[in-house]
Design a protein around this motif. Structure first.
Motif, mmCIF file in Angstrom:
data_model
loop_
_atom_site.group_PDB
_atom_site.id
_atom_site.type_symbol
_atom_site.label_atom_id
_atom_site.label_comp_id
_atom_site.label_asym_id
_atom_site.label_seq_id
_atom_site.Cartn_x
_atom_site.Cartn_y
_atom_site.Cartn_z
ATOM 1 N N ILE A 2 0.858 -1.232 0.021
ATOM 2 C CA ILE A 2 -0.081 -0.039 0.143
ATOM 3 C C ILE A 2 0.826 1.283 0.074
ATOM 4 C CG2 ILE A 2 -1.754 1.088 1.158
ATOM 5 C CD1 ILE A 2 -2.723 -1.175 2.460
ATOM 6 N N LEU A 3 0.726 2.229 -0.918
ATOM 7 C CA LEU A 3 1.360 3.509 -1.045
ATOM 8 C C LEU A 3 0.305 4.480 -1.110
ATOM 9 C CD1 LEU A 3 4.089 2.610 -3.655
ATOM 10 C CD2 LEU A 3 4.608 3.063 -1.442
ATOM 11 N N THR A 4 0.547 5.543 -0.263
ATOM 12 C CA THR A 4 -0.371 6.858 -0.275
ATOM 13 C C THR A 4 0.217 8.030 -0.455
ATOM 14 O OG1 THR A 4 -0.225 7.375 2.318
ATOM 15 C CG2 THR A 4 -1.789 5.580 1.601
ATOM 16 N N SER A 5 -0.263 8.968 -0.882
ATOM 17 C CA SER A 5 0.372 10.177 -1.307
ATOM 18 C C SER A 5 0.883 10.763 -0.177
ATOM 19 C CB SER A 5 -0.596 11.199 -1.907
ATOM 20 O OG SER A 5 -1.585 11.633 -0.750
ATOM 21 N N THR A 6 0.754 10.652 1.099
ATOM 22 C CA THR A 6 1.306 11.218 2.625
ATOM 23 C C THR A 6 2.698 10.384 2.682
ATOM 24 O OG1 THR A 6 0.009 9.439 3.991
ATOM 25 C CG2 THR A 6 -0.756 11.973 3.527
ATOM 26 N N MET A 7 2.865 9.142 2.132
ATOM 27 C CA MET A 7 4.065 8.486 1.854
ATOM 28 C C MET A 7 5.047 8.848 0.941
ATOM 29 S SD MET A 7 2.728 4.679 2.368
ATOM 30 C CE MET A 7 1.487 4.137 3.381
ATOM 31 N N THR A 8 4.293 9.066 -0.208
ATOM 32 C CA THR A 8 5.252 9.180 -1.451
ATOM 33 C C THR A 8 5.145 10.726 -1.973
ATOM 34 O OG1 THR A 8 3.585 8.948 -3.189
ATOM 35 C CG2 THR A 8 4.396 6.850 -2.296
ATOM 36 N N GLY A 9 4.571 11.530 -1.610
ATOM 37 C CA GLY A 9 4.316 13.134 -2.171
ATOM 38 C C GLY A 9 3.488 12.541 -3.461
ATOM 39 N N ILE A 10 3.414 13.594 -4.212
ATOM 40 C CA ILE A 10 2.670 13.184 -5.482
ATOM 41 C C ILE A 10 3.453 13.884 -6.671
ATOM 42 C CG2 ILE A 10 0.288 13.947 -4.394
ATOM 43 C CD1 ILE A 10 0.532 16.973 -5.617
ATOM 44 N N ALA A 11 2.895 13.498 -7.912
ATOM 45 C CA ALA A 11 3.683 13.980 -9.076
ATOM 46 C C ALA A 11 3.456 15.347 -9.411
ATOM 47 C CB ALA A 11 3.234 12.936 -10.346
ATOM 48 N N SER A 12 4.466 16.075 -9.898
ATOM 49 C CA SER A 12 4.362 17.351 -10.050
ATOM 50 C C SER A 12 5.452 17.929 -10.720
ATOM 51 C CB SER A 12 4.395 18.324 -8.551
ATOM 52 O OG SER A 12 4.665 19.697 -8.888
ATOM 53 N N PRO A 13 5.271 19.021 -11.796
ATOM 54 C CA PRO A 13 6.329 19.554 -12.321
ATOM 55 C C PRO A 13 7.538 20.264 -11.678
ATOM 56 C CG PRO A 13 4.158 20.129 -13.571
ATOM 57 C CD PRO A 13 3.792 19.483 -12.145
ATOM 58 N N ASP A 14 6.989 20.610 -10.574
ATOM 59 C CA ASP A 14 7.845 21.292 -9.358
ATOM 60 C C ASP A 14 7.740 20.877 -8.212
ATOM 61 O OD1 ASP A 14 9.305 22.892 -8.075
ATOM 62 O OD2 ASP A 14 8.262 25.074 -8.771
ATOM 63 N N PRO A 15 8.321 19.706 -7.746
ATOM 64 C CA PRO A 15 8.361 18.885 -6.486
ATOM 65 C C PRO A 15 8.877 19.806 -5.460
ATOM 66 C CG PRO A 15 10.183 18.036 -7.877
ATOM 67 C CD PRO A 15 9.406 18.774 -8.806
ATOM 68 N N LEU A 16 9.711 20.855 -5.735
ATOM 69 C CA LEU A 16 10.259 21.549 -4.640
ATOM 70 C C LEU A 16 9.020 22.334 -3.686
ATOM 71 C CD1 LEU A 16 12.419 23.116 -3.060
ATOM 72 C CD2 LEU A 16 12.331 24.702 -4.821
ATOM 73 N N GLN A 17 7.795 22.803 -4.719
ATOM 74 C CA GLN A 17 6.725 23.451 -4.437
ATOM 75 C C GLN A 17 5.712 22.807 -3.996
ATOM 76 O OE1 GLN A 17 5.710 26.862 -6.795
ATOM 77 N NE2 GLN A 17 7.689 27.915 -6.570
ATOM 78 N N HIS A 18 5.375 21.552 -4.680
ATOM 79 C CA HIS A 18 4.206 21.013 -4.651
ATOM 80 C C HIS A 18 4.087 19.435 -4.337
ATOM 81 C CE1 HIS A 18 2.099 24.667 -6.133
ATOM 82 N NE2 HIS A 18 3.101 24.513 -7.159
ATOM 83 N N ALA A 19 5.267 18.890 -3.717
ATOM 84 C CA ALA A 19 5.273 17.219 -3.612
ATOM 85 C C ALA A 19 4.401 16.912 -2.548
ATOM 86 C CB ALA A 19 6.663 16.898 -3.269
ATOM 87 N N PHE A 20 4.505 17.807 -1.391
ATOM 88 C CA PHE A 20 3.413 17.801 -0.252
ATOM 89 C C PHE A 20 2.595 18.970 -0.263
ATOM 90 C CE2 PHE A 20 6.763 14.573 0.434
ATOM 91 C CZ PHE A 20 6.268 13.301 0.928
ATOM 92 N N LYS A 21 1.666 19.105 0.636
ATOM 93 C CA LYS A 21 0.726 20.374 0.904
ATOM 94 C C LYS A 21 1.504 21.132 1.691
ATOM 95 C CE LYS A 21 -3.741 18.208 0.030
ATOM 96 N NZ LYS A 21 -5.274 18.266 0.751
ATOM 97 N N VAL A 22 2.163 20.827 2.941
ATOM 98 C CA VAL A 22 2.734 21.653 3.859
ATOM 99 C C VAL A 22 3.347 20.953 4.962
ATOM 100 C CG1 VAL A 22 0.819 21.629 5.440
ATOM 101 C CG2 VAL A 22 2.339 23.847 5.382
ATOM 102 N N LYS A 23 4.658 21.459 5.414
ATOM 103 C CA LYS A 23 5.295 20.953 6.251
ATOM 104 C C LYS A 23 4.506 21.121 7.700
ATOM 105 C CE LYS A 23 9.741 20.854 8.849
ATOM 106 N NZ LYS A 23 11.021 21.596 8.876
#
Length: 463
Positions: A2-23
């Motif tokens: 099982i993999l979730t976005s909270t584990m992996t982050g999300i696909a994004s053209p700009d992972p620096l800004q958008h891989a996760f919602k917030v720290k």
């Protein structure tokens, strides 16, 4: 698997800004521990038993501040001189007693950290007494001994008292050099005063001067942040930490936000969002490294090898940390400890040992008082988890510390991180990208979530 976005982050053209919602937290972790009761017999046994730890530290807490900063949610006690003096006398007495125990004497300490609060608010003679109490512990010849605090009020008498009594590293919470941003945050001195003082202190031939900067403070625009980085490199400090402002509850910033207000400067109510804070981190990291500052962790850089950051790096490795003072945290024989913050209760717990003040021989036979607080059972996964916390924080997770089946089990997560631009997966290691270093706490949290959701039958650590 099982993999979730909270584990992996999300696909994004700009992972620096958008891989996760917030720290959303300063640290990550999981615990297999639970609160336990420790009676006086077990407490005595612990202090009479030699340590089995390879690396050790002391953490000493000074829980006083003259002013509550806007971003702080752990303000404890106002810095009244009489209150501080009473506390320091009891604290140094406890350190003197503890230093003579079989536990303390069984192995030298690698590092000591005096934190708070604002330790530099104590008097010069109290700094001297504290340093002398620390020197009674067995310390490695090259032990790092840090005094944390602020530059305001840290005069030459305190500076020389600290140097003369063993302190060799000084960590100052600058947060921002910009005068208006500092005033809005509740800081005292203006930019030029900070620069002048840091340049003076940094002339010392051996002491390491470290400054903390926070990005994302109200009123702190990207332009101001860029000036903060330039000032940090120009002030002479040997080390710099770049910390992201975390939206913690209970701060003055948080309370103002609940009322729809921003504690900005007179000129600006700008408040950086997560994407802007990501760009601030990237600018700071890239600018420091372009000037040959060495990155020791995802948030700490050094100008030269005088700065070692031993406590910060070892604390992530699950080492033994003996805690002293109200509000101090650490561990003893694998048991996590967190002393309660209430000063009156802490002082009351010291009362039975005050007889030792009049008899040095009696003091050597005493044990440190068991103060109110929480003690936890040993975490069976602590050493295993520390490998990941230490590796991801440093930016490189070496697989040599893990069994091959553990690496194989985690491969789907590592591959997802690589696909999302957070890491580079190689045969023997995982290296975080700039985006991965910015999001490393989220990644640590995701890894522990992955292990909880997809448990390993037998997680073994390579020797």
């Amino acid at each position: 698997m099982i993999l979730t976005s909270t584990m992996t982050g999300i696909a994004s053209p700009d992972p620096l800004q958008h891989a996760f919602k917030v720290k959303s937290a300063p640290h990550a972790g999981r615990s297999g521990s639970k609160p336990i009761k420790v009676d006086s017999n077990l407490w005595q046994q612990w202090w009479h038993t030699s340590t089995t730890a390879d690396k050790r530290a002391l953490y000493i807490h000074i829980p006083f501040c003259r002013k509550r900063c806007s971003f702080c949610n752990f303000f404890e006690n106002g810095a009244k001189p009489e209150r501080i003096s009473d506390y320091m006398a009891s604290l140094c007495q406890q350190l003197t007693i503890a230093a003579q125990t079989p536990l303390a004497q069984s192995r030298p300490f690698d590092t000591v950290y005096v934190g708070g609060g604002t330790p530099t608010d104590i008097k010069a003679e109290e700094i001297a007494a504290l340093g002398q109490a620390i020197q009674q512990f067995p310390l490695r010849k090259d032990a790092e001994i840090t005094l944390e605090g602020r530059l305001n009020g840290f005069d030459d008498d305190k500076w020389h008292s600290a140097l003369d009594n063993g302190f060799n590293r000084f960590s100052f919470g600058v947060q921002s050099f910009d005068t208006d941003v500092r005033r809005a945050a509740g800081r005292f001195d203006d930019k030029q005063t900070l620069l002048d003082r840091l340049q003076q202190l940094s002339q010392h031939p051996t002491a390491s001067i470290v400054i903390d900067l926070i990005f994302g403070l109200p009123g702190q625009t990207m332009d101001i942040w860029q000036q903060d980085i330039e000032a940090a490199m120009a002030c002479g400090a040997q080390g710099v930490d770049l910390y992201q402002l975390i939206g913690l509850g209970g701060t003055r910033i948080d309370k103002a936000s609940e009322k729809g207000k921003v504690l900005g400067t007179q000129a600006s109510e700008f408040q950086a969002d997560s994407q802007t804070r990501a760009n601030m981190y990237a600018f700071g990291a890239n600018r420091l490294e372009s000037k040959d500052w060495q990155r020791l962790s995802s948030c700490h850089w050094r100008r030269d090898d005088r700065e070692r950051s031993i406590y910060n790096s070892l604390a992530k490795s699950g080492i033994e940390i003996l805690p002293f003072g109200a509000g101090a945290g650490g561990s003893i024989h694998g048991h996590g400890m967190m002393n309660a913050r209430d000063l009156s209760e802490w002082h009351q717990a010291q009362a039975p040992s005050k007889e030792a003040e009049v008899n040095s021989q009696l003091a050597s036979q005493c044990l440190p008082a068991k103060v109110p607080g929480m003690i936890l059972s040993p975490n069976p996964s602590a050493a295993f988890d520390a490998i990941f916390k230490r590796g991801l924080d440093s930016g490189i997770l070496n697989f040599t510390a893990l069994e091959a089946d553990v690496v194989t089990h985690l491969h789907p997560l590592f591959e997802a991180w690589q696909q999302h631009g957070l890491a580079i997966l190689e045969t023997d290691s995982l290296s975080l990208t700039l985006a991965g270093r910015f999001w490393n706490v989220n990644m640590q949290t995701g890894l522990f979530e992955f292990l909880a959701t997809n448990p390993i039958a037998e997680a073994k650590i390579a020797s």
